[in-house]
Write a protein that holds these residues in place. Structure first.
Motif, mmCIF file in Angstrom:
data_model
loop_
_atom_site.group_PDB
_atom_site.id
_atom_site.type_symbol
_atom_site.label_atom_id
_atom_site.label_comp_id
_atom_site.label_asym_id
_atom_site.label_seq_id
_atom_site.Cartn_x
_atom_site.Cartn_y
_atom_site.Cartn_z
ATOM 1 N N CYS A 22 0.841 -1.191 0.000
ATOM 2 C CA CYS A 22 0.000 0.000 0.000
ATOM 3 C C CYS A 22 0.883 1.249 0.000
ATOM 4 C CB CYS A 22 -0.938 -0.005 1.209
ATOM 5 S SG CYS A 22 -0.086 -0.017 2.809
ATOM 6 N N SER A 23 0.276 2.386 -0.055
ATOM 7 C CA SER A 23 1.032 3.641 0.002
ATOM 8 C C SER A 23 1.655 3.810 1.388
ATOM 9 C CB SER A 23 0.113 4.820 -0.310
ATOM 10 O OG SER A 23 -0.810 5.008 0.754
ATOM 11 N N HIS A 24 2.653 4.652 1.449
ATOM 12 C CA HIS A 24 3.291 4.929 2.743
ATOM 13 C C HIS A 24 2.293 5.627 3.665
ATOM 14 C CE1 HIS A 24 7.012 3.624 0.971
ATOM 15 N NE2 HIS A 24 6.847 4.502 -0.007
ATOM 16 N N PHE A 25 1.442 6.459 3.099
ATOM 17 C CA PHE A 25 0.389 7.120 3.877
ATOM 18 C C PHE A 25 -0.552 6.081 4.486
ATOM 19 C CE2 PHE A 25 -3.931 8.906 4.056
ATOM 20 C CZ PHE A 25 -3.716 9.889 5.017
ATOM 21 N N ASP A 26 -1.014 5.138 3.667
ATOM 22 C CA ASP A 26 -1.893 4.083 4.179
ATOM 23 C C ASP A 26 -1.192 3.262 5.258
ATOM 24 O OD1 ASP A 26 -4.080 4.767 2.616
ATOM 25 O OD2 ASP A 26 -3.586 3.342 1.026
ATOM 26 N N ALA A 78 11.188 6.083 9.415
ATOM 27 C CA ALA A 78 11.680 5.393 8.219
ATOM 28 C C ALA A 78 10.586 5.303 7.155
ATOM 29 C CB ALA A 78 12.192 3.998 8.592
ATOM 30 N N ILE A 79 9.356 5.062 7.574
ATOM 31 C CA ILE A 79 8.242 5.015 6.623
ATOM 32 C C ILE A 79 8.037 6.400 6.003
ATOM 33 C CG2 ILE A 79 5.757 4.615 6.347
ATOM 34 C CD1 ILE A 79 6.029 2.579 8.709
ATOM 35 N N ILE A 80 8.130 7.441 6.825
ATOM 36 C CA ILE A 80 7.967 8.808 6.316
ATOM 37 C C ILE A 80 9.078 9.131 5.319
ATOM 38 C CG2 ILE A 80 7.975 11.258 6.931
ATOM 39 C CD1 ILE A 80 6.749 10.346 9.657
ATOM 40 N N GLU A 81 10.305 8.754 5.643
ATOM 41 C CA GLU A 81 11.427 9.000 4.730
ATOM 42 C C GLU A 81 11.200 8.312 3.388
ATOM 43 O OE1 GLU A 81 14.673 7.671 7.156
ATOM 44 O OE2 GLU A 81 14.739 9.545 8.283
ATOM 45 N N LYS A 82 10.684 7.095 3.418
ATOM 46 C CA LYS A 82 10.365 6.392 2.166
ATOM 47 C C LYS A 82 9.268 7.127 1.408
ATOM 48 C CE LYS A 82 11.607 1.834 3.950
ATOM 49 N NZ LYS A 82 11.088 0.552 4.433
ATOM 50 N N GLY A 83 8.280 7.646 2.142
ATOM 51 C CA GLY A 83 7.202 8.402 1.509
ATOM 52 C C GLY A 83 7.699 9.690 0.879
#
Length: 137
Positions: A22-26, A78-83
């Motif tokens: 899914c998206s990083h936001f999801d 880390a998820i935010i950085e990927k997003g």
């Protein structure tokens, strides 16, 4: 209580490491919702509130709690950085600030659910995803 905090840390890190399509936001929304709604054995909402309160009084527990909080927030970071790298989130996000605000939000809503078991993130805060999007996008 220290063992419970560390067990919760391990559970959170395991959740951060689960592959997702899914998206990083999801991904962030799902993990936040899970933190608020899926608190369970061995940690109930009431016990988590007690652990936070005891962390304010007990210096050893406070050290463990703060250390664990930082480690778990790094997983979200880390998820935010990927997003950001994927162009999904705006580039000028202060990730440290966002994760602190996000965890205060989580802790507050866990406390709300401890006080009012009828509380439901989905039902009572239908704009939850919009709120997160306003900060990230």
């Amino acid at each position: 209580m220290e063992a419970i905090v560390l067990e919760e840390q391990n559970s959170a890190l395991t959740a951060h490491d689960v592959p997702y399509t899914c998206s990083h936001f999801d991904r962030i929304c799902t993990q936040v919702a899970s933190c608020i709604s899926d608190v369970g054995y061995p940690v109930t909402h009431l016990l988590w509130v007690e652990i936070m309160a005891e962390s304010s009084r007990n210096q050893e527990l406070k050290k463990t709690f703060i250390s664990s909080d930082k480690i778990i927030r790094q997983g979200i970071a880390a998820i935010i950085e990927k997003g950001i790298a994927a162009g999904e989130f705006r580039r000028n996000i202060n990730i440290e600030e966002f994760t602190i605000i996000l965890f205060a939000f989580i802790d507050g809503l866990i406390a709300r659910e401890a006080i009012n078991p009828a509380f439901s993130l989905i039902k009572d805060i239908p704009t939850f995803r919009e709120l997160i999007a306003k900060i990230l996008m």
